[in-house]
Design an enzyme around this catalytic site. Structure first.
Site, PDB file in Angstrom:
ATOM      1  N   PRO A   9      -2.830   0.949  -6.628  1.00  0.00           N
ATOM      2  CA  PRO A   9      -3.129  -0.320  -7.289  1.00  0.00           C
ATOM      3  C   PRO A   9      -3.462  -1.467  -6.334  1.00  0.00           C
ATOM      4  O   PRO A   9      -2.842  -1.612  -5.288  1.00  0.00           O
ATOM      5  CB  PRO A   9      -1.841  -0.631  -8.068  1.00  0.00           C
ATOM      6  CG  PRO A   9      -0.783   0.166  -7.405  1.00  0.00           C
ATOM      7  CD  PRO A   9      -1.461   1.407  -6.908  1.00  0.00           C
ATOM      8  N   ASN A  10      -4.456  -2.221  -6.745  1.00  0.00           N
ATOM      9  CA  ASN A  10      -4.912  -3.439  -6.059  1.00  0.00           C
ATOM     10  C   ASN A  10      -5.670  -3.179  -4.762  1.00  0.00           C
ATOM     11  O   ASN A  10      -6.188  -4.115  -4.149  1.00  0.00           O
ATOM     12  CB  ASN A  10      -3.737  -4.402  -5.803  1.00  0.00           C
ATOM     13  CG  ASN A  10      -3.042  -4.793  -7.087  1.00  0.00           C
ATOM     14  OD1 ASN A  10      -3.703  -5.275  -8.009  1.00  0.00           O
ATOM     15  ND2 ASN A  10      -1.744  -4.557  -7.194  1.00  0.00           N
ATOM     16  N   TYR A  22      -4.103  -8.015   4.637  1.00  0.00           N
ATOM     17  CA  TYR A  22      -4.819  -6.735   4.541  1.00  0.00           C
ATOM     18  C   TYR A  22      -6.178  -6.724   5.244  1.00  0.00           C
ATOM     19  O   TYR A  22      -6.864  -5.710   5.241  1.00  0.00           O
ATOM     20  CB  TYR A  22      -4.990  -6.352   3.060  1.00  0.00           C
ATOM     21  CG  TYR A  22      -3.669  -6.190   2.344  1.00  0.00           C
ATOM     22  CD1 TYR A  22      -2.808  -5.138   2.668  1.00  0.00           C
ATOM     23  CD2 TYR A  22      -3.261  -7.089   1.352  1.00  0.00           C
ATOM     24  CE1 TYR A  22      -1.587  -4.992   2.036  1.00  0.00           C
ATOM     25  CE2 TYR A  22      -2.042  -6.946   0.705  1.00  0.00           C
ATOM     26  CZ  TYR A  22      -1.206  -5.899   1.049  1.00  0.00           C
ATOM     27  OH  TYR A  22       0.001  -5.753   0.421  1.00  0.00           O
ATOM     28  N   ALA A  74       1.978  -0.663  -4.433  1.00  0.00           N
ATOM     29  CA  ALA A  74       3.312  -1.048  -4.899  1.00  0.00           C
ATOM     30  C   ALA A  74       4.075   0.105  -5.553  1.00  0.00           C
ATOM     31  O   ALA A  74       5.314   0.079  -5.611  1.00  0.00           O
ATOM     32  CB  ALA A  74       3.192  -2.224  -5.869  1.00  0.00           C
ATOM     33  N   HIS A  77       7.129   1.798  -3.893  1.00  0.00           N
ATOM     34  CA  HIS A  77       8.499   1.281  -3.959  1.00  0.00           C
ATOM     35  C   HIS A  77       9.159   1.515  -5.325  1.00  0.00           C
ATOM     36  O   HIS A  77      10.304   1.141  -5.523  1.00  0.00           O
ATOM     37  CB  HIS A  77       8.489  -0.228  -3.646  1.00  0.00           C
ATOM     38  CG  HIS A  77       7.602  -0.586  -2.499  1.00  0.00           C
ATOM     39  ND1 HIS A  77       7.858  -0.171  -1.205  1.00  0.00           N
ATOM     40  CD2 HIS A  77       6.431  -1.297  -2.428  1.00  0.00           C
ATOM     41  CE1 HIS A  77       6.890  -0.623  -0.406  1.00  0.00           C
ATOM     42  NE2 HIS A  77       6.017  -1.299  -1.126  1.00  0.00           N
ATOM     43  N   ASP A  84       7.581  13.061  -7.327  1.00  0.00           N
ATOM     44  CA  ASP A  84       7.617  14.416  -7.891  1.00  0.00           C
ATOM     45  C   ASP A  84       6.257  15.104  -7.771  1.00  0.00           C
ATOM     46  O   ASP A  84       6.189  16.303  -7.496  1.00  0.00           O
ATOM     47  CB  ASP A  84       8.057  14.370  -9.359  1.00  0.00           C
ATOM     48  CG  ASP A  84       9.542  14.043  -9.503  1.00  0.00           C
ATOM     49  OD1 ASP A  84      10.270  14.095  -8.497  1.00  0.00           O
ATOM     50  OD2 ASP A  84       9.979  13.737 -10.632  1.00  0.00           O
ATOM     51  N   GLU A  95       1.826   9.413   3.936  1.00  0.00           N
ATOM     52  CA  GLU A  95       1.951   8.061   3.337  1.00  0.00           C
ATOM     53  C   GLU A  95       1.419   7.032   4.332  1.00  0.00           C
ATOM     54  O   GLU A  95       1.817   7.044   5.498  1.00  0.00           O
ATOM     55  CB  GLU A  95       3.427   7.798   3.037  1.00  0.00           C
ATOM     56  CG  GLU A  95       3.704   6.396   2.536  1.00  0.00           C
ATOM     57  CD  GLU A  95       5.206   6.142   2.310  1.00  0.00           C
ATOM     58  OE1 GLU A  95       6.003   7.113   2.311  1.00  0.00           O
ATOM     59  OE2 GLU A  95       5.570   4.966   2.168  1.00  0.00           O
ATOM     60  N   ILE A  98      -1.244  -0.355   5.101  1.00  0.00           N
ATOM     61  CA  ILE A  98      -2.050  -1.199   5.989  1.00  0.00           C
ATOM     62  C   ILE A  98      -1.137  -2.178   6.726  1.00  0.00           C
ATOM     63  O   ILE A  98      -1.227  -2.361   7.936  1.00  0.00           O
ATOM     64  CB  ILE A  98      -3.107  -1.943   5.149  1.00  0.00           C
ATOM     65  CG1 ILE A  98      -4.062  -0.929   4.508  1.00  0.00           C
ATOM     66  CG2 ILE A  98      -3.862  -2.973   5.995  1.00  0.00           C
ATOM     67  CD1 ILE A  98      -4.873  -1.470   3.360  1.00  0.00           C
ATOM     68  N   SER A  99      -0.263  -2.802   5.979  1.00  0.00           N
ATOM     69  CA  SER A  99       0.664  -3.784   6.562  1.00  0.00           C
ATOM     70  C   SER A  99       1.926  -3.085   7.055  1.00  0.00           C
ATOM     71  O   SER A  99       2.222  -1.947   6.646  1.00  0.00           O
ATOM     72  CB  SER A  99       1.040  -4.834   5.512  1.00  0.00           C
ATOM     73  OG  SER A  99       1.730  -4.229   4.434  1.00  0.00           O
ATOM     74  N   ARG A 104       8.009  -7.326   5.967  1.00  0.00           N
ATOM     75  CA  ARG A 104       7.713  -8.104   4.767  1.00  0.00           C
ATOM     76  C   ARG A 104       8.950  -8.228   3.870  1.00  0.00           C
ATOM     77  O   ARG A 104      10.063  -8.040   4.339  1.00  0.00           O
ATOM     78  CB  ARG A 104       6.511  -7.466   4.055  1.00  0.00           C
ATOM     79  CG  ARG A 104       5.274  -7.425   4.964  1.00  0.00           C
ATOM     80  CD  ARG A 104       4.072  -6.841   4.265  1.00  0.00           C
ATOM     81  NE  ARG A 104       3.662  -7.662   3.128  1.00  0.00           N
ATOM     82  CZ  ARG A 104       2.815  -7.255   2.178  1.00  0.00           C
ATOM     83  NH1 ARG A 104       2.301  -6.037   2.242  1.00  0.00           N
ATOM     84  NH2 ARG A 104       2.498  -8.053   1.189  1.00  0.00           N
ATOM     85  N   ARG A 108       9.976  -4.206  -0.153  1.00  0.00           N
ATOM     86  CA  ARG A 108       8.971  -3.294   0.400  1.00  0.00           C
ATOM     87  C   ARG A 108       9.546  -2.382   1.486  1.00  0.00           C
ATOM     88  O   ARG A 108       8.853  -1.522   2.025  1.00  0.00           O
ATOM     89  CB  ARG A 108       7.789  -4.081   0.995  1.00  0.00           C
ATOM     90  CG  ARG A 108       7.013  -4.879  -0.013  1.00  0.00           C
ATOM     91  CD  ARG A 108       5.782  -5.521   0.610  1.00  0.00           C
ATOM     92  NE  ARG A 108       5.368  -6.684  -0.151  1.00  0.00           N
ATOM     93  CZ  ARG A 108       4.570  -6.657  -1.229  1.00  0.00           C
ATOM     94  NH1 ARG A 108       4.086  -5.521  -1.672  1.00  0.00           N
ATOM     95  NH2 ARG A 108       4.259  -7.772  -1.859  1.00  0.00           N
TER      96      ARG A 108
HETATM   97  C1  DQA Z   1       0.681  -1.649   0.921  1.00  0.00           C
HETATM   98  C2  DQA Z   1       2.079  -2.262   0.988  1.00  0.00           C
HETATM   99  C3  DQA Z   1       2.694  -2.345  -0.392  1.00  0.00           C
HETATM  100  O1  DQA Z   1       3.987  -2.915  -0.325  1.00  0.00           O
HETATM  101  C4  DQA Z   1       1.836  -3.210  -1.302  1.00  0.00           C
HETATM  102  O2  DQA Z   1       2.363  -3.234  -2.606  1.00  0.00           O
HETATM  103  C5  DQA Z   1       0.409  -2.780  -1.299  1.00  0.00           C
HETATM  104  C6  DQA Z   1      -0.217  -2.378  -0.048  1.00  0.00           C
HETATM  105  C7  DQA Z   1      -0.029  -1.669   2.308  1.00  0.00           C
HETATM  106  O3  DQA Z   1      -1.002  -0.949   2.451  1.00  0.00           O
HETATM  107  O4  DQA Z   1       0.379  -2.407   3.206  1.00  0.00           O
HETATM  108  O5  DQA Z   1      -0.273  -2.839  -2.326  1.00  0.00           O
HETATM  109  O6  DQA Z   1       0.798  -0.298   0.532  1.00  0.00           O
END
Ligand code: DQA
Length: 144
Positions: A9-10, A22, A74, A77, A84, A95, A98-99, A104, A108
């Site tokens: 997402p996002n 990002y 997100a 978390h 699963d 996994e 980026i950040s 943070r 997170r």
């Molecule tokens: C993220 C870190 C997550 O906490 C956040 O919700 C994201 C991006 C990252 O790539 O740093 O959407 O996965």
């Protein structure tokens, strides 16, 4: 050699969304660079904002590709269902973030999905994806 990148997402808004966290590059531009850097690897890309669709994609590719690079956003978390799904498939899942999530907000700091993943890479900007690809290639080569 086939690697599937999955963004949650996002992450469709990379380049636009919170550039101080990002970065300013959109994912498609980065993906083009990755494909040039790894011509021997088929790098497939999928993004979806819905948890269930991410799970469907993991099921679809997770028995046939050489590795999955997953930024679950997100859902990292929150999602036992994604954990699963990762545990259900046979392809290794890396996994990525980026950040540096540990620098943070506290919510997170914990990843529900890490327990099912082969490893975790975070904090290197978009380069986190390349490092994950390197890890998959390295593991594959050391078996040959
Ligand atoms: C993220 C870190 C997550 O906490 C956040 O919700 C994201 C991006 C990252 O790539 O740093 O959407 O996965």
């Amino acid at each position: 050699m086939k690697i599937q990148i999955i963004n949650g997402p996002n992450l469709n808004l990379l380049g636009v969304r919170e550039p101080s966290v990002y970065g300013k590059m959109g994912f498609n531009d980065y993906l083009a660079q990755l494909r040039v850097a790894y011509p021997q690897v088929e790098i497939d890309y999928y993004q979806n904002n819905s948890e269930g669709e991410l799970i469907n994609k993991i099921h679809e590719v997770g028995f046939s590709c050489d590795g999955v690079v997953l930024n679950a956003g997100a859902y990292t978390h929150t999602s036992v269902a994604l954990l699963d799904a990762i545990k259900a498939v046979s392809s290794p899942v890396i996994e990525v973030h980026i950040s540096n999530v540990h620098q943070r907000e506290e919510f997170r700091h914990h990843s529900i999905i890490s327990a099912g993943c082969k490893g975790v890479i975070c904090g290197f900007g978009l380069d986190s994806y390349r490092l994950a690809i390197e890890a998959i290639l390295q593991a594959k080569n050391s078996l040959q």
